[in-house]
Design a protein around this motif. Structure first.
Motif, PDB file in Angstrom:
ATOM      1  N   ALA A  16       3.373   2.079  -1.944  1.00  0.00           N
ATOM      2  CA  ALA A  16       3.782   2.264  -3.425  1.00  0.00           C
ATOM      3  C   ALA A  16       3.448   3.599  -4.085  1.00  0.00           C
ATOM      4  CB  ALA A  16       3.302   1.265  -4.496  1.00  0.00           C
ATOM      5  N   ASP A  17       4.596   4.267  -4.381  1.00  0.00           N
ATOM      6  CA  ASP A  17       4.322   5.738  -4.866  1.00  0.00           C
ATOM      7  C   ASP A  17       4.315   6.812  -3.611  1.00  0.00           C
ATOM      8  OD1 ASP A  17       4.461   4.699  -7.543  1.00  0.00           O
ATOM      9  OD2 ASP A  17       2.273   4.624  -7.580  1.00  0.00           O
TER      10      ASP A  17
ATOM     11  N   GLY B 291       0.850  -1.053   0.022  1.00  0.00           N
ATOM     12  CA  GLY B 291       0.038   0.086   0.194  1.00  0.00           C
ATOM     13  C   GLY B 291       0.672   1.238   0.010  1.00  0.00           C
TER      14      GLY B 291
ATOM     15  N   PRO C 270      -1.972   1.739 -11.495  1.00  0.00           N
ATOM     16  CA  PRO C 270      -2.141   1.608 -10.173  1.00  0.00           C
ATOM     17  C   PRO C 270      -1.093   2.183  -9.217  1.00  0.00           C
ATOM     18  CG  PRO C 270      -0.948  -0.273 -11.137  1.00  0.00           C
ATOM     19  CD  PRO C 270      -1.149   0.731 -12.391  1.00  0.00           C
ATOM     20  N   HIS C 271      -1.767   2.549  -8.095  1.00  0.00           N
ATOM     21  CA  HIS C 271      -0.906   3.353  -6.874  1.00  0.00           C
ATOM     22  C   HIS C 271      -1.194   2.468  -5.473  1.00  0.00           C
ATOM     23  CE1 HIS C 271       0.380   6.227  -9.705  1.00  0.00           C
ATOM     24  NE2 HIS C 271      -1.221   6.514 -10.101  1.00  0.00           N
ATOM     25  N   GLY C 272      -0.401   2.448  -4.698  1.00  0.00           N
ATOM     26  CA  GLY C 272      -0.385   2.127  -3.270  1.00  0.00           C
ATOM     27  C   GLY C 272      -1.803   2.907  -2.701  1.00  0.00           C
ATOM     28  N   VAL C 273      -2.446   2.261  -2.055  1.00  0.00           N
ATOM     29  CA  VAL C 273      -3.708   2.776  -1.328  1.00  0.00           C
ATOM     30  C   VAL C 273      -3.350   3.914  -0.411  1.00  0.00           C
ATOM     31  CG1 VAL C 273      -3.933   1.311   0.817  1.00  0.00           C
ATOM     32  CG2 VAL C 273      -5.835   2.236  -0.109  1.00  0.00           C
TER      33      VAL C 273
ATOM     34  N   VAL D 187      -3.430  -2.122  -3.661  1.00  0.00           N
ATOM     35  CA  VAL D 187      -2.845  -1.316  -5.102  1.00  0.00           C
ATOM     36  C   VAL D 187      -3.914  -1.369  -5.759  1.00  0.00           C
ATOM     37  CG1 VAL D 187      -1.234  -1.608  -6.844  1.00  0.00           C
ATOM     38  CG2 VAL D 187      -0.625  -2.281  -4.229  1.00  0.00           C
TER      39      VAL D 187
END
Lengths: 150, 150
Positions: free
Chosen positions: A45-46, A43, B77-80, B68
């Motif tokens: 990511a980014d 979760g 897609p991105h981490g929540v 994600v």
């Protein structure tokens, strides 16, 4: 409703609420680490692209709530929803931190005002601000003015 | 942890998530009412002095979580925790609203992006902003740049 679960814990320099700077105009510059649990790491990511994050967390050492009370800033009582008191119907804290760097599932941040070991509920990107000239800060601004004229 | 309780409910013009404006650069200007339950009204004392409030609320119509995923803004897609997705480990929403006026235990506000009937967990005064020149907005800024060059 729902059953809150910790997504991680705060590593902070504060083991006792007395150590946390309080009062008018206080700046929270303390550094700490948001340690996210392994099962929630995807979760993140980014997240490193954002400079500031909202952290939602639990006042896990607060006991019960009080709808009206004093604050460290002002001895006049205020409604709990006009303050950041820990004694809230839902003991959820909200802090804006600056994300200094990410190291795996450890987020190194500046601006912690939580106790060491505080459970984290959620992280959200801080996306925009209200222009300072549009903000009114109610009793807090009045308390500041009174303290200046003391 | 703790057992969340509603302190009130949102009256909003949106009965379906499809009606809520989404996407890049969207502004939430919709007006609504935060109806606080009678037993919590004393906690509103002095709130009318603040121009903006944080509202913490429950994504009560979200089902489960996804660490994600895509967003309405960007099909990557991105981490929540880098998004405002409703599918969160703790389904808590956070909205900054402008307080237009208080009428007893009804707070008339601008900037609602919640569904009608959403349970409210907490209100906190919005006290300060991060200077816009200090904000980095990660994948969102990149998505904006890509959309401009389309």
């Amino acid at each position: 409703m729902f059953s809150p679960i910790p997504i991680g814990y705060v590593k902070s320099p504060y083991d006792d609420t007395k150590q946390i700077p309080k009062g008018l105009g206080v700046k929270h510059e303390a550094e700490g680490v948001l340690e996210i649990l392994p099962e929630f790491e995807p979760g993140l990511a980014d997240i490193e692209g954002f400079s500031h994050l909202f952290v939602l967390w639990v006042f896990d050492r607060a006991d019960g709530f009080s709808l009206v009370g004093g604050t460290p800033i002002d001895n006049r009582p205020h409604g709990v929803f006009s303050t950041r008191s820990p004694q809230r119907p839902n003991p959820i804290g909200l802090t804006v931190v600056e994300l200094l760097r990410r190291d795996g599932r450890s987020l190194h941040v500046r601006g912690v005002d939580m106790l060491n070991g505080t459970p984290i509920l959620d992280l959200k990107p801080y996306l925009s601000s209200i222009a300072p000239e549009k903000l009114r800060r109610g009793w807090l601004a009045e308390a500041e003015m009174r303290s200046r004229s003391d």
